[in-house]
Design a protein around this motif. Structure first.
Motif, PDB file in Angstrom:
ATOM      1  N   ASP A 290       2.283  33.369 -69.355  1.00 34.40           N
ATOM      2  CA  ASP A 290       1.390  32.228 -69.143  1.00 34.40           C
ATOM      3  C   ASP A 290       2.207  30.988 -68.821  1.00 34.40           C
ATOM      4  O   ASP A 290       3.331  30.834 -69.321  1.00 34.40           O
ATOM      5  CB  ASP A 290       0.577  31.923 -70.416  1.00 34.40           C
ATOM      6  CG  ASP A 290      -0.575  32.864 -70.644  1.00 34.40           C
ATOM      7  OD1 ASP A 290      -0.905  33.648 -69.728  1.00 34.40           O
ATOM      8  OD2 ASP A 290      -1.157  32.823 -71.750  1.00 34.40           O
ATOM      9  N   PRO A 291       1.637  30.075 -68.019  1.00 34.17           N
ATOM     10  CA  PRO A 291       2.328  28.789 -67.825  1.00 34.17           C
ATOM     11  C   PRO A 291       2.264  27.980 -69.129  1.00 34.17           C
ATOM     12  O   PRO A 291       1.272  28.053 -69.861  1.00 34.17           O
ATOM     13  CB  PRO A 291       1.534  28.112 -66.710  1.00 34.17           C
ATOM     14  CG  PRO A 291       0.200  28.796 -66.700  1.00 34.17           C
ATOM     15  CD  PRO A 291       0.408  30.176 -67.248  1.00 34.17           C
TER      16      PRO A 291
ATOM     17  N   ASP B 256       5.813  24.916 -77.481  1.00 35.51           N
ATOM     18  CA  ASP B 256       5.628  25.823 -76.351  1.00 35.51           C
ATOM     19  C   ASP B 256       4.288  26.551 -76.481  1.00 35.51           C
ATOM     20  O   ASP B 256       4.212  27.591 -77.115  1.00 35.51           O
ATOM     21  CB  ASP B 256       6.810  26.809 -76.353  1.00 35.51           C
ATOM     22  CG  ASP B 256       6.667  27.943 -75.355  1.00 35.51           C
ATOM     23  OD1 ASP B 256       5.896  27.797 -74.388  1.00 35.51           O
ATOM     24  OD2 ASP B 256       7.329  28.974 -75.554  1.00 35.51           O
ATOM     25  N   LEU B 257       3.230  25.982 -75.884  1.00 36.06           N
ATOM     26  CA  LEU B 257       1.896  26.579 -75.981  1.00 36.06           C
ATOM     27  C   LEU B 257       1.704  27.605 -74.874  1.00 36.06           C
ATOM     28  O   LEU B 257       1.499  27.270 -73.714  1.00 36.06           O
ATOM     29  CB  LEU B 257       0.818  25.489 -75.890  1.00 36.06           C
ATOM     30  CG  LEU B 257      -0.639  25.936 -75.851  1.00 36.06           C
ATOM     31  CD1 LEU B 257      -0.970  26.881 -76.987  1.00 36.06           C
ATOM     32  CD2 LEU B 257      -1.563  24.742 -75.887  1.00 36.06           C
ATOM     33  N   ARG B 258       1.831  28.897 -75.264  1.00 33.80           N
ATOM     34  CA  ARG B 258       1.605  30.031 -74.356  1.00 33.80           C
ATOM     35  C   ARG B 258       1.110  31.197 -75.194  1.00 33.80           C
ATOM     36  O   ARG B 258       1.803  31.636 -76.104  1.00 33.80           O
ATOM     37  CB  ARG B 258       2.896  30.468 -73.660  1.00 33.80           C
ATOM     38  CG  ARG B 258       3.421  29.515 -72.623  1.00 33.80           C
ATOM     39  CD  ARG B 258       4.684  30.047 -71.974  1.00 33.80           C
ATOM     40  NE  ARG B 258       5.755  30.171 -72.967  1.00 33.80           N
ATOM     41  CZ  ARG B 258       6.678  31.119 -72.942  1.00 33.80           C
ATOM     42  NH1 ARG B 258       6.675  32.044 -72.026  1.00 33.80           N
ATOM     43  NH2 ARG B 258       7.619  31.153 -73.858  1.00 33.80           N
ATOM     44  N   VAL B 259      -0.053  31.714 -74.856  1.00 33.46           N
ATOM     45  CA  VAL B 259      -0.571  32.860 -75.585  1.00 33.46           C
ATOM     46  C   VAL B 259       0.189  34.114 -75.160  1.00 33.46           C
ATOM     47  O   VAL B 259       0.660  34.883 -75.988  1.00 33.46           O
ATOM     48  CB  VAL B 259      -2.085  33.032 -75.344  1.00 33.46           C
ATOM     49  CG1 VAL B 259      -2.607  34.288 -76.025  1.00 33.46           C
ATOM     50  CG2 VAL B 259      -2.831  31.796 -75.843  1.00 33.46           C
TER      51      VAL B 259
END
Length: 158
Positions: free
Chosen positions: A148-149, A141-144
């Motif tokens: 974020d999407p 799950d790449l979200r900063v």
């Protein structure tokens, strides 16, 4: 232990983690899993001081994290795992910890790393670890930021 959330962020506990992610995780304890931080007394103290009020924080290496997870004394504790890199996440999963998802929030740029987003730069070892985690069924799950999407890290690293 009941895993509520897990995140990779090499800044560890900072504003976003302390105010947003910790609240979303709704866990009793943050466990920082990092051999590097575990062996650095000053950094360990600083990480603990940065924790949200009332939140317990432990800094451990992977073997200790696995031992604590398997200790019946902590079976009902809720935990937010925080890592500095995907390699230690992979070690934890291979050690039998049932991590279903890992949020990738921040991996700072350094020489030898490839920048794949504004906040995430990876080494070849990181790329390999992410691919292995995916094969092991861990959701990447790449979200900063929490709102974020979600980005597909596998597309970004290939």
């Amino acid at each position: 232990m009941i895993i509520k959330f897990a995140r990779i962020d090499d800044r560890l506990i900072h504003g976003q983690v302390a105010t947003v992610w910790a609240k979303l995780a709704n866990a009793q304890r943050i466990i920082v899993v990092s051999k590097e931080v575990f062996n650095d007394k000053i950094r360990k103290v600083l990480v603990k001081q940065a924790a949200p009020a009332g939140m317990k924080v432990n800094v451990v290496d992977v073997p200790k994290a696995i031992a604590v997870f398997n200790n019946p004394k902590y079976q009902n504790d809720t935990v937010f795992y925080l890592f500095t890199n995907p390699t230690e996440v992979l070690e934890l999963v291979k050690g039998g910890i049932p991590l279903k998802s890992i949020n990738i929030g921040g991996l700072s740029y350094a020489e030898g790393k490839k920048q794949i987003t504004k906040a995430v730069s990876v080494t070849p070892e990181d790329v390999q670890a992410f691919k292995e985690l995916d094969k092991l069924g861990v959701n990447l799950d790449l979200r900063v930021l929490a709102d974020d999407p979600k980005k597909d890290i596998l597309k970004l690293i290939s």
